[in-house]
Enzyme design. Structure first.
Site, PDB file in Angstrom:
ATOM      1  N   TYR A 131      14.237 -21.192 -23.243  1.00 50.29           N
ATOM      2  CA  TYR A 131      14.959 -21.939 -24.269  1.00 50.29           C
ATOM      3  C   TYR A 131      15.167 -21.040 -25.487  1.00 50.29           C
ATOM      4  O   TYR A 131      14.220 -20.455 -26.005  1.00 50.29           O
ATOM      5  CB  TYR A 131      14.135 -23.172 -24.644  1.00 50.29           C
ATOM      6  CG  TYR A 131      14.803 -24.178 -25.559  1.00 50.29           C
ATOM      7  CD1 TYR A 131      16.109 -24.040 -25.995  1.00 50.29           C
ATOM      8  CD2 TYR A 131      14.108 -25.301 -25.989  1.00 50.29           C
ATOM      9  CE1 TYR A 131      16.706 -24.974 -26.815  1.00 50.29           C
ATOM     10  CE2 TYR A 131      14.694 -26.252 -26.815  1.00 50.29           C
ATOM     11  CZ  TYR A 131      15.987 -26.082 -27.230  1.00 50.29           C
ATOM     12  OH  TYR A 131      16.581 -27.007 -28.048  1.00 50.29           O
ATOM     13  N   CYS A 132      16.417 -20.922 -25.943  1.00 50.52           N
ATOM     14  CA  CYS A 132      16.748 -20.192 -27.161  1.00 50.52           C
ATOM     15  C   CYS A 132      16.245 -18.739 -27.040  1.00 50.52           C
ATOM     16  O   CYS A 132      16.548 -18.053 -26.071  1.00 50.52           O
ATOM     17  CB  CYS A 132      16.166 -20.918 -28.366  1.00 50.52           C
ATOM     18  SG  CYS A 132      16.646 -20.253 -29.976  1.00 50.52           S
ATOM     19  N   LEU A 133      15.455 -18.256 -27.988  1.00 46.41           N
ATOM     20  CA  LEU A 133      14.950 -16.889 -27.914  1.00 46.41           C
ATOM     21  C   LEU A 133      14.037 -16.703 -26.709  1.00 46.41           C
ATOM     22  O   LEU A 133      13.913 -15.593 -26.177  1.00 46.41           O
ATOM     23  CB  LEU A 133      14.196 -16.526 -29.190  1.00 46.41           C
ATOM     24  CG  LEU A 133      15.016 -16.510 -30.485  1.00 46.41           C
ATOM     25  CD1 LEU A 133      14.164 -16.028 -31.631  1.00 46.41           C
ATOM     26  CD2 LEU A 133      16.243 -15.651 -30.329  1.00 46.41           C
ATOM     27  N   PHE A 167      18.512 -22.335 -21.633  1.00 46.20           N
ATOM     28  CA  PHE A 167      18.992 -23.370 -22.543  1.00 46.20           C
ATOM     29  C   PHE A 167      19.390 -22.723 -23.871  1.00 46.20           C
ATOM     30  O   PHE A 167      18.535 -22.176 -24.575  1.00 46.20           O
ATOM     31  CB  PHE A 167      17.908 -24.417 -22.818  1.00 46.20           C
ATOM     32  CG  PHE A 167      17.370 -25.125 -21.606  1.00 46.20           C
ATOM     33  CD1 PHE A 167      18.156 -25.307 -20.491  1.00 46.20           C
ATOM     34  CD2 PHE A 167      16.063 -25.596 -21.583  1.00 46.20           C
ATOM     35  CE1 PHE A 167      17.656 -25.959 -19.357  1.00 46.20           C
ATOM     36  CE2 PHE A 167      15.557 -26.251 -20.477  1.00 46.20           C
ATOM     37  CZ  PHE A 167      16.355 -26.432 -19.353  1.00 46.20           C
TER      38      PHE A 167
END
Length: 584
Positions: free
Chosen positions: A315-317, A343
């Site tokens: 997710y993200c980073l 994501f």
């Protein structure tokens, strides 16, 4: 030493920055909330000097002033009529002036004047030849922020909705608002969370999916969740959240928990819970997060569920980190990943969206000095940057509602989680900003892991990638660029919502929709705009779509594994959500 390498604390090369220079910038940063004055001044001078040498553009702007003034004057003389034609319509996402009261004199003239001014400043700050694109974006953004301060919707005297409410309530709304303001100031000074956040405590009302911490090191805890079904798919799922957020964004209250949903669908789920770093962790590197995070977690998962490939989820980073780890594994012919799901995660940072406004060489140097003093970047500083990107919704609208309307927005699990900020280590964040945001090393084929350059094209596992339509952190068009880098099938899904709310999208959530398409490596890539225009919209949550994608790439269900692997010394260390989630 390369430009992107950040020295450790015990190395002091001759060209190292002067401590005196660093301390001066630290002092300035305290007054500017971490924004580099030099970066802002460079952007302004670039725009101002080019505009000063463009008499044709100046004439156009002067002409626009006269024309807009004439249109406003004509409207002011006719606005009492029902058929009066407004000068300008608000932008599609601007809902500040929707109420009927704004169409009554003098508020119709006031808000039309504001919108015309807003439009003129947009024309003034864009289209000036010679200005670098980044500086143009910065000047345009700062102009919007300054104008939003003076929006008539922000003030009692110029907001007809507020005036009507105040008259009806006899000023009780202002008294409530003053009470809210006093409470918020007290909470801010004491370091307490926002009002209502107390109702959402990890382990009590959020992050309550049953599980055990089975591994811990100085950087993360690994949680294994208890099975909720009699049989499970043999391939486990490893969740890698971003380290700029607490992991329980994916395990909120039971109805909003993606982790609970996966467990209930018959998967053995593991999740990393990152430690909230402090000054002692200043020298943790980006590669430490790969080694002590993703790879250490993967080794533990393999011990608990041996001889099975793993579904990686980032997710993200955390997704960016998972991509780099997957590319490094592919270089080493490590085939333990069955699939990779991402994501709102970027691989190509060339167009990172409005967050890129805060990231250039001057700003990164400024942040580097601020983090050098403290050993980390405070989570509240990052939260402030995110709020600026959506100041109309997250700042001014909230201030008006709470302190002038006297209305508290009901706290929910996502809002409470968002206030539970985390920090980032000095060295890791400096490397991340330099190597990915500024130098774009991973997308450009320059990112090294253990001395080898790694490429996403080396990854054979299929990808499932989720972008969100209103993402200000990882714009979906930037996330979509993974299709250009990957050489395995990419199923790209675009859902409505923002960076967080678009991901937290349980099947029961109303008004959800998405588009999904799979791109094969040998096919001509569809442009992002064509994707949005041509791929049909499907109503509902995207979670079941992803579930079916995972199921098609998972084996027949069988008896679930035990918690941990006692024969290898991996035993439960405590109940989920563990210890690190509580570190402030």
């Amino acid at each position: 030493m390369s430009r992107s390498t950040v020295p450790t604390a015990d190395i002091n090369p001759p060209d190292a920055p002067s401590p005196v220079d660093r301390l001066v910038r630290v002092a300035i940063g305290r007054a500017t909330m971490g924004l580099s004055p030099a970066a802002l001044q460079l952007a302004y001078l670039d725009w101002a000097l080019h505009l000063a040498s463009a008499p044709g553009k100046q004439a156009q702007l002067a002409n626009k002033v006269l024309r807009k003034a004439a249109r406003l004057g004509l409207y002011a003389g006719q606005c009492h009529r029902d058929d009066a034609q407004r000068c300008i319509e608000p932008l599609p996402n601007d809902r500040r002036f929707d109420a009927p009261e704004w169409q009554q004199w003098p508020f119709n003239v006031i808000h039309q004047s504001f919108l015309l001014t807003q439009q003129w400043w947009h024309n003034a700050t864009t289209g000036v030849r010679g200005v670098t694109p980044h500086h143009e974006e910065v000047v345009n953004f700062v102009g919007r922020q300054m104008l939003d301060v003076f929006s008539p919707s922000n003030y009692l005297a110029t907001n007809p909705e507020l005036l009507r409410q105040t008259m009806e309530e006899g000023g009780a709304n202002l008294i409530r608002g003053a009470g809210h303001l006093g409470e918020d100031i007290q909470r801010m000074l004491s370091g307490a969370p926002p009002a209502g956040a107390e109702a959402y405590q990890p382990g009590e009302t959020v992050a309550v999916t049953p599980g055990k911490v089975i591994y811990r090191n100085r950087l993360m805890e690994l949680i294994q969740y208890e099975p909720a079904t009699k049989t499970v798919h043999p391939e486990p799922i490893l969740v890698v959240p971003a380290w700029i957020m607490k992991y329980y964004i994916l395990d909120l209250s039971p109805g909003n928990s993606l982790i609970r949903y996966l467990v209930e669908q018959g998967y053995t789920v593991f999740a990393i819970s990152w430690k909230n770093p402090d000054a002692a962790d200043r020298d943790l590197s980006f590669d430490d997060y790969r080694r002590l995070g993703v790879m250490a977690a993967l080794e533990t998962v393999n011990a608990v569920v041996p001889d099975q490939r793993v579904h990686g989820v980032g997710y993200c980073l955390g997704g960016t980190l998972l991509m780099i780890a997957a590319a490094a594994m592919a270089r080493q012919r490590d085939e333990r990943l069955a699939t990779v799901t991402l994501f709102a995660a970027q691989a190509d940072f060339r167009e990172p969206g409005e967050l890129g406004l805060f990231i250039d060489d001057s700003q990164v140097t400024f942040l580097d000095d601020i983090m050098w003093e403290t050993g980390h970047l405070d989570g509240k500083q990052m939260a402030g940057a995110f709020q600026l990107l959506r100041s109309q919704d997250l700042v001014w609208s909230a201030l008006v509602n709470q302190y002038l309307r006297g209305e508290r927005m009901p706290m929910n699990d996502l809002m409470a989680w968002n206030a539970d900020a985390t920090r980032m280590p000095y060295r890791m964040h400096s490397e991340y900003l330099q190597r990915l945001y500024l130098d774009n090393e991973f997308a450009d084929g320059l990112f090294e892991v253990d001395g080898d350059v790694v490429h996403l094209a080396d990854v054979d596992a299929p990808f499932f990638v989720v972008g969100t339509e209103r993402d200000h952190v990882a714009p979906w068009t930037s996330v979509y660029k993974i299709n250009r880098l990957a050489r395995s099938p990419v199923t790209f899904l675009l859902t409505n919502g923002g960076h967080n709310a678009g991901i937290v999208s349980p099947p029961e959530h109303p008004r959800r929709r998405y588009r999904v398409n799979t791109h094969q490596p040998d096919e001509l890539l569809m442009h992002a705009e064509a994707f949005q225009q041509q791929i049909p919209v499907q109503e509902g949550s995207w979670w079941p779509e992803w579930r079916e994608w995972l199921r098609a790439r998972s084996g027949a269900r069988r008896k679930p594994p035990g918690l941990g692997a006692p024969d290898q010394g991996i035993v439960p260390l405590g109940d989920a959500p563990g210890q690190y989630v509580f570190l402030k």
